[in-house]
Design a protein around this motif. Structure first.
Motif, PDB file in Angstrom:
ATOM      1  N   ASN A 150      -7.666  10.794  -5.537  1.00 12.59           N
ATOM      2  CA  ASN A 150      -6.949  11.692  -4.628  1.00 12.59           C
ATOM      3  C   ASN A 150      -7.798  12.099  -3.425  1.00 12.59           C
ATOM      4  N   LEU A 188       2.644   2.656  -3.179  1.00 13.93           N
ATOM      5  CA  LEU A 188       1.867   3.307  -4.233  1.00 13.93           C
ATOM      6  C   LEU A 188       1.554   4.748  -3.840  1.00 13.93           C
ATOM      7  N   ALA A 189       1.995   5.670  -4.668  1.00 12.79           N
ATOM      8  CA  ALA A 189       1.707   7.077  -4.368  1.00 12.79           C
ATOM      9  C   ALA A 189       0.280   7.394  -4.784  1.00 12.79           C
ATOM     10  N   GLY A 190      -0.419   8.178  -4.000  1.00 16.61           N
ATOM     11  CA  GLY A 190      -1.789   8.548  -4.355  1.00 16.61           C
ATOM     12  C   GLY A 190      -2.699   7.338  -4.329  1.00 16.61           C
ATOM     13  N   ASP A 191      -3.894   7.527  -4.849  1.00 11.34           N
ATOM     14  CA  ASP A 191      -4.842   6.402  -4.836  1.00 11.34           C
ATOM     15  C   ASP A 191      -5.305   6.063  -6.241  1.00 11.34           C
ATOM     16  N   GLY A 192      -4.507   6.453  -7.214  1.00 10.12           N
ATOM     17  CA  GLY A 192      -4.821   6.051  -8.578  1.00 10.12           C
ATOM     18  C   GLY A 192      -5.741   7.010  -9.307  1.00 10.12           C
ATOM     19  N   TYR A 215       0.837  -1.214   0.000  1.00  8.35           N
ATOM     20  CA  TYR A 215       0.000   0.000   0.000  1.00  8.35           C
ATOM     21  C   TYR A 215       0.868   1.260   0.000  1.00  8.35           C
ATOM     22  N   ASN A 216       1.881   1.270   0.876  1.00 12.62           N
ATOM     23  CA  ASN A 216       2.682   2.488   1.002  1.00 12.62           C
ATOM     24  C   ASN A 216       3.618   2.722  -0.177  1.00 12.62           C
TER      25      ASN A 216
END
Lengths: 146, 296
Positions: free
Chosen positions: B14, B7-11, B4-5
């Motif tokens: 935001n 991956l920047a942002g949530d795809g 999880y960490n």
């Protein structure tokens, strides 16, 4: 919530079109791996959809965050002064929305309305339409599962 | 495989960015207001809103820029007290929704100003049972929007007229960590004191400063001779203050005119400054001002 394409080990991106909630408030959110192009859909139930709507954020809102004040209040109160609910469809000059189409897009929950508009606009542009009416919206629904 | 960490942002949506942006907006708004004070009562019907309006009137008459945010979402009354009618035209622009301006130049925002008619209730949907589970979350978001999206301009004091009960203070503490404090309001009845004691305990527990306790309707001042008579029986409110170690901010005698606007659309306080109730409000306001001055 984040989505990972396991074969590519790459974060999947939210697709900002191709989204429409159903009347039952189930929602289909599409994600795509930019590396291999694989797409998935996250299907939410009514309660998951409701949760997102209540915190005043928008899906796909990273680039389309609403600037309207009292956005959640204006869009969620069953009756509010009209000025608080002034989101209007598409500002593209070449596209004309009929009153019925405007009304239908306003019925889409506010937190996915921007994405729903994009879906319709993008479909209209792809098909050379200059007027967005109920018939075109029906076509979009058939195409993307509105 | 990435975690999880990693991956920047949530795809794309935001959500974290949006929430951060909401909080920054809130911060910017609050930075223009010097002192924020919540007025609470354990029980309803103790005259909290009328007192809030008249304390605001007193501060405004002394030259302070004052606003009231009506946080009694389901029973808003500040608009009526300050002569800001429900059908007031909302001014919405890039600064947000402009606060209304009521009696004594007091700025106001209230749910009443957002509803189409005076008898429209705050309902989050037409469908019964549709949102029952979500009301608390809706109200939390509504409160955040009311604070962050209202254009107040610069204020010396923003008074938060809280709903009855003490459940919303957690929400306010999170949104306004610099809250100067809370003014508790009770009437002398033993039931009201019983409930306000819980409110004091809660605020002490969650670390919200208590400016003090006001005893409202502490006797009836005869309009003919100004002699005071008791209205309620109950423990001495000053004794409650001693037990709970909070400052006693004064006793406001009951005056039926306090919740009515005058013929000039002014507040009771401004029109009847020589009345015992208005003089008592002056005393309480002095103590509130002393508190904010010595704690800022």
């Amino acid at each position: 919530m984040k989505f990972l394409c396991i074969p590519c080990d790459t974060q999947m991106e939210t697709q900002t079109d191709g989204i429409m909630p159903s009347d039952s408030k189930n929602l289909a959110l599409k994600f795509k791996c930019k590396k291999c192009g694989h797409s998935i859909a996250m299907l939410t139930n009514k309660f998951e959809t409701e949760f997102v709507s209540k915190i005043g954020v928008e899906i796909g809102g990273g680039s389309e965050e609403s600037k309207s004040p009292f956005n959640m209040v204006g869009n969620t109160l069953s009756q509010a002064k009209e000025i608080l609910n002034k989101d209007q469809p598409a500002e593209k000059k070449e596209l004309v929305w009929t009153d019925e189409a405007k009304e239908r897009i306003q019925r889409v929950p506010f937190f996915v309305r921007n994405m729903a508009k994009k879906t319709v606009i993008s479909y209209a542009q792809e098909h050379g339409a200059t007027v967005i009416d109920a018939k075109l919206m029906d076509e979009v629904r058939d195409k993307v599962g509105m | 495989m990435k975690t999880y960490n990693d991956l920047a942002g949530d795809g794309g949506s935001n959500f974290v960015g949006q929430v951060t942006s909401q909080l920054e907006k809130l911060r910017t708004r609050l930075d223009k207001i010097k002192h924020k004070i919540a007025l609470m009562s354990g029980k309803g019907g103790v005259g909290k809103s009328s007192l809030t309006a008249n304390i605001a009137g007193c501060l405004a008459d002394r030259g302070y820029k004052v606003g009231i945010l009506d946080l009694d979402l389901n029973g808003p009354s500040i608009g009526k007290l300050l002569s800001v009618p429900n059908d007031v035209k909302l001014n919405v622009d890039n600064d947000g929704v402009h606060a209304g301006e009521g009696a004594n130049g007091i700025k106001i925002m209230s749910m009443d100003m957002l509803l189409p008619t005076a008898d429209t209730p705050v309902m989050w949907t037409h469908k019964s049972g549709e949102t029952a589970s979500w009301v608390s979350m809706l109200e939390n978001t509504a409160i955040r929007e009311l604070i962050a999206d209202t254009y107040w301009g610069e204020l010396d004091y923003l008074l938060l007229d809280m709903p009855p009960g003490s459940d919303r203070i957690d929400n306010i503490k999170e949104l306004i960590p610099e809250l100067a404090g809370v003014i508790e309001i009770t009437i002398p009845s033993s039931i009201s004191q019983h409930i306000v004691a819980k409110s004091i305990t809660k605020n002490n527990t969650v670390g919200v400063p208590i400016i003090g306790l006001i005893e409202n309707m502490g006797g009836y001042a005869c309009p003919s001779c100004n002699a005071e008579h008791p209205l309620f029986s109950g423990q001495d409110v000053e004794e409650l203050c001693r037990q709970k170690e909070v400052d006693y901010l004064g006793k406001i005698p009951f005056d039926p005119r306090i919740s009515e606007k005058t013929g000039n659309g002014k507040l009771f306080y401004s029109e009847h400054k020589d009345s015992p109730a208005a003089k008592a409000i002056d005393v309480s306001a002095d103590k509130i001002l002393n508190f904010t001055k010595s704690n800022s």
